[in-house]
Design a protein around this motif. Structure first.
Motif, PDB file in Angstrom:
ATOM      1  N   SER A 203       4.024  36.141 -18.718  1.00 36.10           N
ATOM      2  CA  SER A 203       4.625  36.415 -17.415  1.00 36.10           C
ATOM      3  C   SER A 203       5.938  35.646 -17.295  1.00 36.10           C
ATOM      4  CB  SER A 203       3.675  35.974 -16.306  1.00 36.10           C
ATOM      5  OG  SER A 203       3.512  34.562 -16.325  1.00 36.10           O
ATOM      6  N   GLY A 204       6.723  35.958 -16.266  1.00 36.78           N
ATOM      7  CA  GLY A 204       7.963  35.231 -16.037  1.00 36.78           C
ATOM      8  C   GLY A 204       7.747  33.728 -15.895  1.00 36.78           C
ATOM      9  N   PRO A 205       6.818  33.289 -15.047  1.00 40.94           N
ATOM     10  CA  PRO A 205       6.562  31.851 -14.932  1.00 40.94           C
ATOM     11  C   PRO A 205       6.063  31.224 -16.233  1.00 40.94           C
ATOM     12  CG  PRO A 205       5.706  33.001 -13.013  1.00 40.94           C
ATOM     13  CD  PRO A 205       6.118  34.059 -13.995  1.00 40.94           C
ATOM     14  N   MET A 334      -9.782  39.894 -22.600  1.00 39.40           N
ATOM     15  CA  MET A 334      -8.651  39.091 -23.073  1.00 39.40           C
ATOM     16  C   MET A 334      -8.150  38.275 -21.888  1.00 39.40           C
ATOM     17  SD  MET A 334      -8.427  39.996 -26.275  1.00 39.40           S
ATOM     18  CE  MET A 334      -6.786  39.659 -26.916  1.00 39.40           C
ATOM     19  N   SER A 335      -8.684  37.076 -21.738  1.00 41.26           N
ATOM     20  CA  SER A 335      -8.502  36.332 -20.495  1.00 41.26           C
ATOM     21  C   SER A 335      -7.311  35.385 -20.492  1.00 41.26           C
ATOM     22  CB  SER A 335      -9.763  35.520 -20.197  1.00 41.26           C
ATOM     23  OG  SER A 335     -10.074  34.668 -21.284  1.00 41.26           O
ATOM     24  N   GLY A 336      -6.680  35.161 -21.638  1.00 42.87           N
ATOM     25  CA  GLY A 336      -5.560  34.242 -21.635  1.00 42.87           C
ATOM     26  C   GLY A 336      -4.886  34.120 -22.989  1.00 42.87           C
ATOM     27  N   VAL A 348      -0.905  27.617 -21.055  1.00 40.44           N
ATOM     28  CA  VAL A 348      -2.027  28.559 -21.062  1.00 40.44           C
ATOM     29  C   VAL A 348      -1.697  29.663 -20.071  1.00 40.44           C
ATOM     30  CG1 VAL A 348      -4.486  28.892 -20.663  1.00 40.44           C
ATOM     31  CG2 VAL A 348      -3.658  26.751 -21.681  1.00 40.44           C
ATOM     32  N   GLN A 349      -1.379  30.841 -20.595  1.00 43.26           N
ATOM     33  CA  GLN A 349      -1.062  31.996 -19.761  1.00 43.26           C
ATOM     34  C   GLN A 349      -2.357  32.668 -19.323  1.00 43.26           C
ATOM     35  OE1 GLN A 349       2.052  33.869 -18.698  1.00 43.26           O
ATOM     36  NE2 GLN A 349       0.280  34.456 -17.468  1.00 43.26           N
ATOM     37  N   LEU A 350      -2.607  32.716 -18.024  1.00 38.55           N
ATOM     38  CA  LEU A 350      -3.799  33.384 -17.511  1.00 38.55           C
ATOM     39  C   LEU A 350      -3.539  34.874 -17.399  1.00 38.55           C
ATOM     40  CD1 LEU A 350      -4.838  30.800 -14.775  1.00 38.55           C
ATOM     41  CD2 LEU A 350      -5.513  30.911 -17.180  1.00 38.55           C
ATOM     42  N   GLN A 351      -4.583  35.672 -17.639  1.00 37.00           N
ATOM     43  CA  GLN A 351      -4.420  37.115 -17.722  1.00 37.00           C
ATOM     44  C   GLN A 351      -5.571  37.859 -17.076  1.00 37.00           C
ATOM     45  OE1 GLN A 351      -2.319  36.947 -22.112  1.00 37.00           O
ATOM     46  NE2 GLN A 351      -4.122  38.173 -21.841  1.00 37.00           N
ATOM     47  N   ARG A 352      -5.335  39.137 -16.881  1.00 39.65           N
ATOM     48  CA  ARG A 352      -6.416  40.044 -16.522  1.00 39.65           C
ATOM     49  C   ARG A 352      -7.177  40.396 -17.790  1.00 39.65           C
ATOM     50  NH1 ARG A 352      -1.640  41.591 -14.361  1.00 39.65           N
ATOM     51  NH2 ARG A 352      -1.437  41.479 -12.082  1.00 39.65           N
ATOM     52  N   LYS A 353      -8.361  40.974 -17.625  1.00 42.42           N
ATOM     53  CA  LYS A 353      -9.174  41.309 -18.785  1.00 42.42           C
ATOM     54  C   LYS A 353      -8.538  42.350 -19.697  1.00 42.42           C
ATOM     55  CE  LYS A 353     -13.755  40.208 -16.918  1.00 42.42           C
ATOM     56  NZ  LYS A 353     -15.118  40.746 -16.637  1.00 42.42           N
ATOM     57  N   ASP A 354      -7.578  43.133 -19.147  1.00 39.53           N
ATOM     58  CA  ASP A 354      -6.930  44.163 -19.958  1.00 39.53           C
ATOM     59  C   ASP A 354      -5.719  43.616 -20.718  1.00 39.53           C
ATOM     60  OD1 ASP A 354      -5.047  43.817 -17.981  1.00 39.53           O
ATOM     61  OD2 ASP A 354      -5.019  45.914 -17.341  1.00 39.53           O
ATOM     62  N   LEU A 358      -0.958  37.427 -15.653  1.00 41.77           N
ATOM     63  CA  LEU A 358      -0.805  37.073 -14.251  1.00 41.77           C
ATOM     64  C   LEU A 358       0.359  36.091 -14.125  1.00 41.77           C
ATOM     65  CD1 LEU A 358      -4.566  36.392 -13.513  1.00 41.77           C
ATOM     66  CD2 LEU A 358      -3.261  38.330 -12.625  1.00 41.77           C
ATOM     67  N   ASN A 359       0.877  35.919 -12.926  1.00 40.93           N
ATOM     68  CA  ASN A 359       1.938  34.938 -12.705  1.00 40.93           C
ATOM     69  C   ASN A 359       1.351  33.541 -12.519  1.00 40.93           C
ATOM     70  OD1 ASN A 359       4.113  36.734 -12.899  1.00 40.93           O
ATOM     71  ND2 ASN A 359       3.918  37.318 -10.754  1.00 40.93           N
ATOM     72  N   LEU A 360       0.385  33.217 -13.366  1.00 39.91           N
ATOM     73  CA  LEU A 360      -0.307  31.938 -13.301  1.00 39.91           C
ATOM     74  C   LEU A 360      -0.400  31.347 -14.691  1.00 39.91           C
ATOM     75  CD1 LEU A 360      -3.296  32.924 -10.969  1.00 39.91           C
ATOM     76  CD2 LEU A 360      -1.282  31.602 -10.300  1.00 39.91           C
TER      77      LEU A 360
END
Length: 412
Positions: A203-205, A334-336, A348-354, A358-360
């Protein structure tokens, strides 16, 4: 004692292959063989650390303003290998050899040693390789890929032969390139990272977190593509020339050509084409897992995060075939994305399962801690499955049915 009269061979002893081999031993009538070209398990997620530990402790300490002994103690070293005895069930027979060809009609493997192995079921888990493109002049001759143990060892030796102040150019802004550039810079190297985008999957952040850390380590970021590679320089697409004593190529991965060479259907990159149960579209006795699998022509991102659950699910598909039951559809969350940025920081880039970001993110020392724990737990999970086959559990991933229905992928 139950007779072991069903022969299952796993080709490839990486994350997916070892998980599959261990998982298969939930049945006691299987004779499970793992064929792997090396006698040790390779922790691919630590290869950048292995390459960076190239005897530059003194230069690293001088640049960072710490004592040589103290800095070496903080960083430690990485061999990036583990004994198979630590991660593989003793009931699995290990054959150290290369598979030259799969004779699917005869259910037989031809090995480099000249021997052959017959199987009833085959798990295809040959993984991925570092790919240096033929279309970039000089790349194959002068660049050092970083995706396999031997490649990392060769790069480590090269780095040990050049002065700590010699310029190092890392080509490729994916996760491997980022981690390599950070490791080399933290070790006191003069590093330039060349890529049109740094961290395109973030993500950008998350991307900003990575680039801030790279700049803090002194990494020069150059937004460009590479036109050619020389013995002591790199030419960019805008004709600029960068000095480079060591050029590290991390821009892209390939896969072994075994499936294609054996006449099996593959995707354009050469991954074995399967259905959603991971079964080859050509032969229901062949099941694939890990980086070399392309379920419905839509492979998961190459990673140990996908490799472990795919290995377990490939084994479950084989077990279902043997039992005469329906195999379940593979599901991988695929969570991160965990990125080391030297030994003292990470993202650690957090993600959706797909697998969409996320911007987190988690950064700094927290990111480094999480990344290191993931590396350690990967081995822990394999070892636990070796001790008690069937114990590994993975969360459920996204439903891919709509994605599959809307995508047409060419087959070799």
């Amino acid at each position: 004692m139950t007779a072991k009269n069903i022969r299952v061979i796993v080709v490839g002893g990486g994350y997916a292959g070892v998980m599959a081999a261990n998982r298969l031993l939930t049945r006691d009538d299987l004779y499970v063989t793992l064929v792997n070209p090396r006698p040790q398990f390779v922790e691919r997620i630590r290869l950048h650390q292995l390459a960076a530990d190239a005897g530059s402790t003194a230069g690293r300490a001088k640049r960072r303003g710490t004592s040589t002994a103290g800095r070496a103690k903080r960083r430690g070293t990485s061999s990036a290998v583990a004994e198979f005895g630590a991660v593989l069930n003793p009931g699995v027979q290990l054959v150290v050899d290369n598979v030259e060809r799969i004779d699917a009609p005869a259910r037989r493997l031809a090995l480099s040693s000249g021997a052959s192995l017959d199987y009833d079921y085959l798990v295809y888990a040959v993984g991925s390789t570092g790919a240096v493109p033929d279309g970039v002049p000089g790349a194959a001759e002068f660049a050092y890929p970083l995706a396999e143990l031997e490649q990392a060892q060769r790069l480590r030796s090269r780095l040990a032969d050049v002065a700590a102040i010699a310029p190092v150019v890392v080509i490729g802004g994916g996760l491997t390139g980022i981690e390599a550039a950070a490791e080399f810079a933290e070790a006191g190297r003069d590093v330039t990272l060349v890529s049109p985008v740094v961290g395109p999957s973030l993500s950008g952040p998350g991307r900003r977190s990575v680039t801030r850390r790279l700049r803090k380590l002194g990494v020069h970021l150059v937004s460009a593509s590479v036109r050619s590679v020389g013995a002591d320089h790199v030419v960019l697409d805008d004709a600029r020339s960068l000095p480079s004593a060591v050029t590290v190529w991390t821009a892209g991965f390939g896969v072994p050509t075994l499936a294609a060479d054996s006449g099996l259907a593959t995707d354009p990159l050469g991954r074995l084409l399967t259905d959603e149960t991971l079964t080859s579209v050509d032969d229901d006795r062949i099941v694939a897992a890990g980086d070399s699998a392309a379920p419905s022509g839509l492979p998961y991102r190459m990673s140990c995060q996908a490799g472990l659950p795919l290995g377990a699910q490939a084994a479950e598909t084989v077990l279902a075939r043997i039992a005469g039951t329906d195999a379940a559809v593979a599901t991988v969350p695929m969570s991160g994305q965990c990125i080391s940025l030297g030994r003292d920081a990470g993202t650690v880039q957090l993600q959706r399962k797909d697998d969409t970001p996320l911007n987190l993110y988690l950064g700094g020392r927290t990111g480094a801690f999480v990344k290191e724990q993931v590396c350690r737990f990967t081995i822990t999970w394999l070892a636990a499955e070796a001790r008690k086959p069937g114990s590994y559990r993975s969360l459920k991933g996204p439903d891919r049915s709509e994605l599959i229905a809307s995508t047409a992928v060419p087959v070799r």
